[in-house]
Design a protein around this motif. Structure first.
Motif, PDB file in Angstrom:
ATOM      1  N   GLY A  94       0.786  -1.278  -0.040  1.00 45.19           N
ATOM      2  CA  GLY A  94       0.041  -0.054  -0.060  1.00 45.19           C
ATOM      3  C   GLY A  94       0.731   1.348  -0.098  1.00 45.19           C
ATOM      4  N   LYS A  95       2.043   1.418   0.194  1.00 42.21           N
ATOM      5  CA  LYS A  95       2.948   2.231   0.152  1.00 42.21           C
ATOM      6  C   LYS A  95       3.615   2.584  -1.356  1.00 42.21           C
ATOM      7  N   LEU A  96       3.497   3.665  -2.002  1.00 44.51           N
ATOM      8  CA  LEU A  96       4.177   3.773  -3.431  1.00 44.51           C
ATOM      9  C   LEU A  96       5.352   4.512  -3.387  1.00 44.51           C
ATOM     10  N   ILE A  97       6.318   3.595  -3.892  1.00 45.12           N
ATOM     11  CA  ILE A  97       7.698   4.019  -3.783  1.00 45.12           C
ATOM     12  C   ILE A  97       8.132   4.349  -5.352  1.00 45.12           C
ATOM     13  N   GLY A  98       8.679   5.610  -5.392  1.00 42.80           N
ATOM     14  CA  GLY A  98       9.357   6.004  -6.618  1.00 42.80           C
ATOM     15  C   GLY A  98      10.665   5.694  -6.861  1.00 42.80           C
ATOM     16  N   TYR A  99      11.193   5.419  -8.326  1.00 38.50           N
ATOM     17  CA  TYR A  99      12.211   5.339  -8.759  1.00 38.50           C
ATOM     18  C   TYR A  99      12.575   5.850  -9.985  1.00 38.50           C
ATOM     19  N   ASN A 100      13.861   6.066 -10.552  1.00 39.01           N
ATOM     20  CA  ASN A 100      14.202   6.602 -11.711  1.00 39.01           C
ATOM     21  C   ASN A 100      15.094   5.491 -12.362  1.00 39.01           C
ATOM     22  N   THR A 101      14.539   4.742 -13.355  1.00 38.15           N
ATOM     23  CA  THR A 101      15.524   3.602 -13.954  1.00 38.15           C
ATOM     24  C   THR A 101      16.195   4.202 -15.248  1.00 38.15           C
ATOM     25  N   ASP A 102      15.913   5.316 -15.668  1.00 37.77           N
ATOM     26  CA  ASP A 102      16.259   5.836 -16.984  1.00 37.77           C
ATOM     27  C   ASP A 102      17.515   5.913 -16.941  1.00 37.77           C
ATOM     28  N   GLY A 103      18.273   6.621 -15.905  1.00 37.83           N
ATOM     29  CA  GLY A 103      19.601   7.142 -16.002  1.00 37.83           C
ATOM     30  C   GLY A 103      20.495   5.593 -15.583  1.00 37.83           C
ATOM     31  N   ASN A 104      20.211   4.889 -14.866  1.00 35.52           N
ATOM     32  CA  ASN A 104      20.965   3.486 -14.472  1.00 35.52           C
ATOM     33  C   ASN A 104      20.860   2.475 -15.647  1.00 35.52           C
ATOM     34  N   GLY A 105      19.255   2.724 -16.362  1.00 34.23           N
ATOM     35  CA  GLY A 105      19.171   1.890 -17.440  1.00 34.23           C
ATOM     36  C   GLY A 105      20.184   2.184 -18.745  1.00 34.23           C
ATOM     37  N   TYR A 106      20.382   3.519 -18.790  1.00 29.48           N
ATOM     38  CA  TYR A 106      21.368   4.174 -19.698  1.00 29.48           C
ATOM     39  C   TYR A 106      22.851   3.592 -19.255  1.00 29.48           C
ATOM     40  N   VAL A 107      23.106   3.662 -18.023  1.00 33.48           N
ATOM     41  CA  VAL A 107      24.409   2.979 -17.692  1.00 33.48           C
ATOM     42  C   VAL A 107      24.675   1.728 -17.983  1.00 33.48           C
ATOM     43  N   ARG A 108      23.519   0.969 -17.572  1.00 30.64           N
ATOM     44  CA  ARG A 108      23.751  -0.608 -18.082  1.00 30.64           C
ATOM     45  C   ARG A 108      23.859  -0.731 -19.308  1.00 30.64           C
ATOM     46  N   ALA A 109      23.111  -0.138 -20.436  1.00 33.01           N
ATOM     47  CA  ALA A 109      23.135  -0.133 -21.744  1.00 33.01           C
ATOM     48  C   ALA A 109      24.702   0.253 -22.130  1.00 33.01           C
ATOM     49  N   LEU A 110      25.267   1.412 -21.692  1.00 32.45           N
ATOM     50  CA  LEU A 110      26.457   1.820 -22.292  1.00 32.45           C
ATOM     51  C   LEU A 110      27.620   0.872 -21.930  1.00 32.45           C
ATOM     52  N   THR A 111      27.502   0.479 -20.704  1.00 33.47           N
ATOM     53  CA  THR A 111      28.626  -0.618 -20.063  1.00 33.47           C
ATOM     54  C   THR A 111      28.631  -1.909 -20.686  1.00 33.47           C
TER      55      THR A 111
END
Length: 277
Positions: A94-111
């Protein structure tokens, strides 16, 4: 009981996330389904409350809600808070927790293509929301030197000043960056310049690229923007925005299910939907 997931945005009909995630739920034999939810800006608070009442297990957030949603969440991950935008929400009892996976997604893609990021000199083009997510995430990942080129130098400098992670960086005018391209190992294009239908536009000329440079564009429609084509003709290794899209989705899937999914399969599905490479 089937778990519900989704994506909220306006517009939303074009989103390829349902195709990608529903295939993964089937692949991993999870009793879940992912829906696109068309949510107007003025209805955002009502929509979030509705998703919470329905017990939706998690959802993605796209344009234009990535910033406004933050005030409606119960908790926000420190990186997402620093970036100032959320693209993934997890419902934990019931607790909504927000994340941003855009930047980390890009880092994973780049590496996936470039190792030893710490030793590379990076030029990022643009200073908007996407640039902010990528700049902060790359700085957190250990990139030591990253310059930022933008039509408005003050905006680039403000982004650099607000980065909470240690990094050596300068704000440059576009023509200044263009004249010094040979200094950089990696060039990252984060603006909408070159996106369909304006496919003949480039943010700057890659004429002065150093031999063996890596050029990345976060656009994936078209799959090869003009700047990538010109960079490839000069011997650069190139990467379009499809990898970032896939990896940000993979990281969201992992947050929801605990499973880091098959990214090659995800990429193939999106490529097929886009009409091939």
């Amino acid at each position: 009981m089937k778990k519900l997931f989704g994506v909220i945005g306006d517009p939303i009909a074009h989103s390829m996330s349902p195709l990608m995630h529903n295939d993964l739920f089937q692949l991993y034999q999870l009793d879940a389904h992912y829906f696109p939810f068309h949510v107007k800006k003025e209805k955002l608070a009502e929509a979030i409350n509705g998703l919470k009442v329905l017990g939706v297990s998690g959802f993605n957030v796209t344009v234009p809600h990535k910033v406004e949603i933050m005030s409606l969440l119960d908790e926000i991950d420190p990186l997402a808070k620093a970036i100032g935008a959320v693209n993934t929400v997890v419902n934990v009892e019931g607790k909504l927790i927000g994340y941003n996976t855009d930047g980390n997604g890009y880092v994973r893609a780049l590496t996936h293509y470039v190792s030893d990021l710490e030793d590379k000199r990076v030029l990022m083009i643009g200073a908007g929301g996407a640039a902010r997510a990528l700049f902060f995430s790359l700085a957190k990942a250990g990139v030591r030197r990253m310059d930022l080129a933008n039509r408005t130098v003050e905006k680039a400098q403000a982004l650099i000043n607000e980065c909470p992670y240690e990094i050596e960086a300068s704000a440059l005018e576009m023509n200044e960056a263009e004249l010094s391209l040979e200094e950089y190992d990696i060039i990252i294009q984060t603006t909408s310049i070159g996106m369909s239908p304006k496919v003949n536009e480039v943010p700057l000329s890659p004429e002065r690229l150093k031999a063996g440079a890596f050029v990345s564009d976060i656009i994936y429609n078209p799959l090869e923007t003009r700047i990538l084509t010109e960079a490839k003709q000069r011997g650069a290794q190139i990467q379009n925005g499809l990898d970032m899209f896939v990896y940000q989705g993979a990281l969201a899937f992992e947050l929801w299910t605990g499973i880091f999914p098959n990214t090659e399969r995800m990429k193939q599905i999106v490529e097929m939907q886009l009409g091939g490479k």
